[in-house]
Design a protein around this motif. Structure first.
Motif, short mmCIF file in Angstrom:
data_model
loop_
_atom_site.label_atom_id
_atom_site.label_comp_id
_atom_site.label_asym_id
_atom_site.label_seq_id
_atom_site.Cartn_x
_atom_site.Cartn_y
_atom_site.Cartn_z
N UNK A 353 99.13 2.23 32.36
CA UNK A 353 99.75 3.21 31.93
C UNK A 353 101.41 2.89 31.44
N UNK A 354 101.62 3.45 30.34
CA UNK A 354 103.23 3.39 29.96
C UNK A 354 104.19 4.79 30.24
N UNK A 355 104.74 5.01 31.17
CA UNK A 355 105.37 6.19 31.43
C UNK A 355 106.65 6.20 30.69
N UNK A 356 106.73 7.08 29.78
CA UNK A 356 107.79 7.31 28.86
C UNK A 356 108.46 8.66 29.43
N UNK A 357 108.96 8.73 30.39
CA UNK A 357 109.71 9.99 30.80
C UNK A 357 111.03 10.27 30.24
N UNK A 358 111.43 11.25 29.82
CA UNK A 358 112.45 11.55 29.22
C UNK A 358 113.22 12.87 29.41
N UNK A 359 114.45 12.89 29.96
CA UNK A 359 115.06 13.86 30.31
C UNK A 359 115.89 14.42 29.14
N UNK A 360 116.22 15.60 29.04
CA UNK A 360 117.14 15.96 27.74
C UNK A 360 118.62 16.68 28.25
N UNK A 361 119.45 16.70 27.49
CA UNK A 361 121.00 17.41 27.72
C UNK A 361 120.44 18.80 28.27
N UNK A 362 119.42 19.45 27.93
CA UNK A 362 119.01 20.98 28.36
C UNK A 362 118.72 20.94 30.04
N UNK A 363 118.06 19.77 30.44
CA UNK A 363 117.83 19.22 31.85
C UNK A 363 119.36 19.49 32.66
N UNK A 364 120.35 18.97 31.93
CA UNK A 364 121.69 18.62 32.60
C UNK A 364 122.21 20.29 32.76
N UNK A 365 121.85 20.99 31.57
CA UNK A 365 122.42 22.35 31.57
C UNK A 365 121.91 23.10 32.59
N UNK A 366 120.46 23.19 32.78
CA UNK A 366 119.86 23.87 33.78
C UNK A 366 120.88 23.70 35.10
N UNK A 367 121.01 22.36 35.55
CA UNK A 367 121.22 22.26 36.83
C UNK A 367 122.93 22.57 37.13
N UNK A 368 123.60 22.13 35.95
CA UNK A 368 124.95 22.47 35.87
C UNK A 368 125.53 23.95 35.87
N UNK A 369 124.59 24.61 35.32
CA UNK A 369 124.88 26.23 34.94
C UNK A 369 124.58 26.86 36.31
N UNK A 370 123.46 26.20 37.24
CA UNK A 370 123.04 26.82 38.46
C UNK A 370 123.97 26.68 39.41
N UNK A 371 124.83 25.11 39.47
CA UNK A 371 125.86 24.90 40.54
C UNK A 371 127.14 26.06 40.10
N UNK A 372 127.44 25.97 38.98
CA UNK A 372 128.59 26.86 38.48
C UNK A 372 128.24 28.26 38.78
N UNK A 373 126.97 28.89 38.68
CA UNK A 373 127.13 30.22 39.13
C UNK A 373 127.13 30.32 40.57
N UNK A 374 126.53 29.22 41.40
CA UNK A 374 126.71 29.58 42.85
C UNK A 374 128.09 29.33 43.24
N UNK A 375 128.80 28.46 42.64
CA UNK A 375 130.14 28.08 42.80
C UNK A 375 130.83 29.49 42.65
N UNK A 376 130.64 30.23 41.83
CA UNK A 376 131.51 31.33 41.49
C UNK A 376 131.13 32.40 42.73
N UNK A 377 129.85 32.42 43.11
CA UNK A 377 129.85 33.48 44.20
C UNK A 377 130.54 32.65 45.34
N UNK A 378 130.32 31.65 45.62
CA UNK A 378 131.26 31.02 46.95
C UNK A 378 132.52 31.38 46.77
N UNK A 379 133.15 30.95 45.72
CA UNK A 379 134.62 31.37 45.52
C UNK A 379 135.08 32.83 45.79
N UNK A 380 134.09 33.83 45.01
CA UNK A 380 134.43 35.04 45.03
C UNK A 380 134.45 35.46 46.40
#
Ligand SMILES: Cc1cc2nc3c(=O)[nH]c(=O)nc-3n(C[C@H](O)[C@H](O)[C@H](O)COP(=O)(O)OP(=O)(O)OC[C@H]3O[C@@H](n4cnc5c(N)ncnc54)[C@H](O)[C@@H]3O)c2cc1C
Length: 470
Positions: A353-380
């Motif tokens: 098998x040749x595994x051509x796994x690809x991540x996209x910028x959307x995948x960064x957006x998902x984790x980045x926005x998740x952490x930002x939202x949790x950060x906003x709650x922690x700060x609040x």
């Protein structure tokens, strides 16, 4: 009954109801369910009862895409499959994972309700509690504590070997490598197996189920499609495509209220929808005293007053220092795919098998926005401070990391509503074949962010119900 194709030249066995190929959690669960209904089952396993070099060698492959694990390490090729190696994290998919709303093309053609009837029994097999309810921590910020339960972990080969040995309905054949299928445009008639010692075996069954894992299912089908005149899988189907993982990366550090040490946090479905992202979880991994001291020293260099304040709180055991780890859902991407090599083959002549796994910028957006939202709650709530790793702030590229995924091999033979958006239908039957099914995480059209094995068991039980109703 258990036989070994390495030692015996077993005669063809006809009159079998089901031939299940692969004895991992998927194949064993299905076999045990069908056994209860008094069916005759051949359970075909490429490996032995324990790890062998010759079997593992067949799992070697090439990573041609994003950095990934060695393909002979990220799965196990012997009785019990990769459960010989798994860690036991369990969680079922959320309702929203089946239909992720805003992101087009991201949904299952079945819903959580279709799998729920099989949750309790799957949890019993995995020896975990079946309560996975999240605890809402803030309705305003949509933050929740996510519930994972832990299997001991169950090793399927060890757990079920005696039972299968004594079974009159399940015939497990070890060291039997699927090398070809005989089929026409409508049915599969025979499956051919080879041992490492040159013995052959042909299985004739009424129904065939391929359960060889989330990379191998695609690899074998791609090979049969290439070598045989008639296509086993229609050319319009996205065979090998939309392959996904759960990216796992360290995403930051934090000082947080002690009560969140080792918690697993995420966002509720409505908040994810409003942010336009997929499912994700962040784990607060306590760093202990040494890690905390080092982190306080770092902060003292840039913000001495803040460093002193945090040091005091830490001494009073009010805050913990933690490393933050994210594990999350990828957007299905047609270019992230399994292919087969043109010039590298295993000992049975099957292309690696040749595994051509690809991540996209959307995948960064998902984790980045998740952490930002949790950060906003922690700060609040004034419960601590996060420090984001740079690649999240710059939105990539993904850093080099030893652990880039969860060893969760998703997609490649995805479930769909028609031949051009799926390889299997809602009952896991290959489109255009009357008696050929695919089982495992390769059928996931989307990944959610839960570890996949519990869902694989639910799918195995649902497949058993379907087959018995036919
Ligand atoms: C290090 C690690 C940690 C993990 N931790 C977790 C976790 O915490 N939680 C979780 O949910 N999941 C975890 N997983 C993933 C989990 O192991 C898989 O989801 C699960 O084993 C998949 O089950 P399966 O039966 O579909 O495939 P597999 O378990 O891979 O079984 C496939 C079987 O098919 C056989 N086979 C392959 N090719 C052939 C052939 N040509 N002919 C005949 N037989 C063949 C193989 O020998 C194997 O027995 C982890 C995996 C790894 C590697």
């Amino acid at each position: 009954m258990i036989s070994d194709l390495n030692k015996l030249d077993i005669k063809d066995i006809s009159d079998v109801d089901y031939c299940i190929i692969g004895s991992g959690p998927a194949g064993i669960t299905l076999a045990l369910e069908l056994e209860r209904a008094g069916k005759n089952i051949l359970l075909m396993e490429a490996g032995d009862v324990q790890w062998t070099k010759e079997s593992t060698d067949c799992y070697k492959g090439v990573n041609s895409g994003d950095q990934y694990f060695d393909l002979a390490f990220t799965r196990q090729r012997f009785f019990g499959g990769t459960s010989n190696h798994w860690t036991g994290w369990c969680r079922n998919l959320d309702e929203s994972d089946f239909s992720s709303g805003k992101i087009s093309g991201v949904n299952w053609p079945i819903s959580k309700k279709d799998l729920d009837p099989y949750l309790q029994k799957s949890c019993e097999i995995l020896e975990v509690d079946s309560n996975f309810a999240n605890e809402s921590l803030s309705t305003e910020f949509g933050v929740e504590a996510q519930q994972f339960n832990f299997s001991p972990p169950v090793r399927f080969g060890q757990k079920y070997k005696n039972r299968i040995e004594k079974s009159n309905s399940i015939h497990l054949i070890l060291n039997a490598n699927l090398t070809d299928l005989i089929y026409d445009n409508t049915r599969v008639y025979e499956a051919m197996f080879h041992s490492y010692t040159g013995n052959n075996f042909i299985s004739k069954a009424k129904t065939f189920v391929l359960a060889t894992g989330g990379i191998e299912n695609s690899r074998l089908l791609l090979w049969f499609n290439k070598k045989n005149q008639i296509k086993l899988i229609d050319d319009r189907s996205p065979l090998g495509k939309y392959w996904m993982e759960h990216p796992h990366f360290y995403i930051g550090k934090a000082f947080l209220d002690r009560r969140w040490e080792n918690a697993y946090l995420g966002l509720d479905a409505a908040t994810r929808r409003s942010l336009g992202i997929l499912n994700a979880g962040i784990r607060i991994e306590g760093l202990g005293d040494e890690g905390a001291t080092a982190l306080i020293k770092d902060i003292m260099c840039v913000a001495p007053d803040l460093g002193k304040k945090i040091g005091n709180l830490f001494e009073k055991n009010l805050v913990c220092a933690a490393e933050i780890r994210g594990a999350w859902e990828q957007v299905p991407n047609i270019d992230s795919a399994i292919q087969i090599s043109e010039n590298q083959f295993d000992s049975f002549g099957i292309p690696r098998p040749l595994l051509n796994w690809k991540k996209t910028s959307f995948d960064i957006e998902t984790i980045s926005k998740t952490l930002q939202q949790i950060n906003a709650w922690v700060l609040f709530e004034n419960m601590g401070r996060f420090k984001f790793n740079n690649w999240l702030l710059t939105e990539g590229p993904f850093p080099d990391s030893i652990e880039t995924g969860g060893h969760h091999h998703l997609g490649g033979t995805r479930m769909g509503t028609n031949i051009s958006d799926g390889v299997v239908d809602i009952n896991l039957k290959v489109f255009n074949k009357e008696n050929f099914y695919i089982l495992g995480s390769s059928v996931f059209p989307t990944g959610g962010h839960a570890n996949p094995t519990l869902t694989i068991l639910q799918l195995a039980m649902r497949l058993s119900s379907h087959l018995l109703q036919r």
